[in-house]
Scaffold this motif. Structure first.
Motif, short mmCIF file in Angstrom:
data_model
loop_
_atom_site.label_atom_id
_atom_site.label_comp_id
_atom_site.label_asym_id
_atom_site.label_seq_id
_atom_site.Cartn_x
_atom_site.Cartn_y
_atom_site.Cartn_z
N THR A 47 0.76 -7.88 -9.73
CA THR A 47 0.74 -6.50 -8.88
C THR A 47 0.70 -5.56 -9.86
OG1 THR A 47 1.89 -7.15 -6.75
CG2 THR A 47 1.18 -5.05 -7.15
N THR A 48 -0.36 -4.82 -10.02
CA THR A 48 -0.54 -3.66 -10.89
C THR A 48 0.10 -2.34 -10.36
OG1 THR A 48 -2.58 -2.91 -10.09
CG2 THR A 48 -2.69 -4.77 -11.81
N ALA A 49 0.31 -1.42 -11.25
CA ALA A 49 1.12 -0.13 -10.85
C ALA A 49 0.01 0.55 -10.16
CB ALA A 49 1.25 0.63 -12.14
N ASP A 50 -1.16 0.26 -10.34
CA ASP A 50 -2.05 1.19 -9.25
C ASP A 50 -2.15 0.64 -7.74
OD1 ASP A 50 -3.05 2.61 -11.40
OD2 ASP A 50 -4.70 1.66 -11.86
N GLU A 51 -2.20 -0.91 -7.77
CA GLU A 51 -1.96 -1.37 -6.55
C GLU A 51 -0.56 -0.94 -5.99
OE1 GLU A 51 -4.26 -5.44 -7.49
OE2 GLU A 51 -2.35 -5.55 -7.85
N LEU A 52 0.24 -0.98 -6.58
CA LEU A 52 1.51 -0.62 -5.95
C LEU A 52 1.56 0.93 -5.47
CD1 LEU A 52 4.14 -2.23 -8.24
CD2 LEU A 52 3.56 -2.85 -5.61
N TYR A 53 0.80 1.85 -6.22
CA TYR A 53 0.78 3.08 -5.98
C TYR A 53 0.02 3.33 -4.69
CZ TYR A 53 -0.74 8.11 -6.21
OH TYR A 53 -0.74 9.26 -5.77
N VAL A 54 -1.12 2.69 -4.58
CA VAL A 54 -2.07 2.72 -3.40
C VAL A 54 -1.48 1.95 -2.09
CG1 VAL A 54 -4.19 1.69 -2.36
CG2 VAL A 54 -4.28 2.50 -4.73
N LYS A 55 -0.74 1.28 -2.11
CA LYS A 55 0.08 0.52 -1.03
C LYS A 55 1.33 1.72 -0.85
CE LYS A 55 2.67 -3.24 0.46
NZ LYS A 55 2.42 -4.94 0.73
N ARG A 56 1.85 2.11 -1.74
CA ARG A 56 2.65 3.07 -1.34
C ARG A 56 2.31 4.32 -0.59
NH1 ARG A 56 6.55 4.96 1.15
NH2 ARG A 56 7.72 6.61 0.32
N ALA A 57 1.09 4.62 -0.93
CA ALA A 57 0.42 6.04 -0.67
C ALA A 57 -0.18 5.46 0.99
CB ALA A 57 -0.80 6.10 -1.16
N GLN A 58 -0.70 4.33 1.17
CA GLN A 58 -0.70 3.89 2.44
C GLN A 58 0.36 3.95 3.51
OE1 GLN A 58 -2.51 0.05 1.45
NE2 GLN A 58 -4.48 0.93 1.72
N GLU A 59 1.47 3.67 2.96
CA GLU A 59 2.73 3.42 3.61
C GLU A 59 3.21 4.83 4.09
OE1 GLU A 59 5.41 1.23 1.18
OE2 GLU A 59 4.71 -0.67 1.77
#
Length: 77
Positions: free
Chosen positions: A15-27
């Motif tokens: 998992t990339t930092a960008d993917e985690l950032y997007v997931k966190r933003a969605q949450e």
């Protein structure tokens, strides 16, 4: 339901930092939408005491959901 974003996982998984950032933003957006919905309902109450009474009803419903989820997780374990 999806898993909560683990921001410490960067570099430990594919998992990339960008993917985690997007997931966190969605949450965060989902969290804010839920709270905004409750706030809207409370603001519709005609008096302060009725808003507080409605808040207690919301709390009871949320706790009932938490109990159901916890029980389901205990059974699944």
């Amino acid at each position: 339901m999806s898993e909560v974003a683990n921001l410490d996982a960067v570099g430990q998984t594919d998992t990339t930092a960008d993917e985690l950032y997007v997931k966190r933003a969605q949450e965060k957006a989902l969290h804010e939408m839920c709270l905004d919905s409750i706030r809207h309902d409370l603001e519709q109450q005609p008096t302060g005491p009725s808003a507080q009474a409605k808040a207690r009803i919301w709390c009871a419903h949320i706790l009932a959901i938490a109990d159901d989820v916890a029980e389901a997780k205990r059974r699944a374990a």
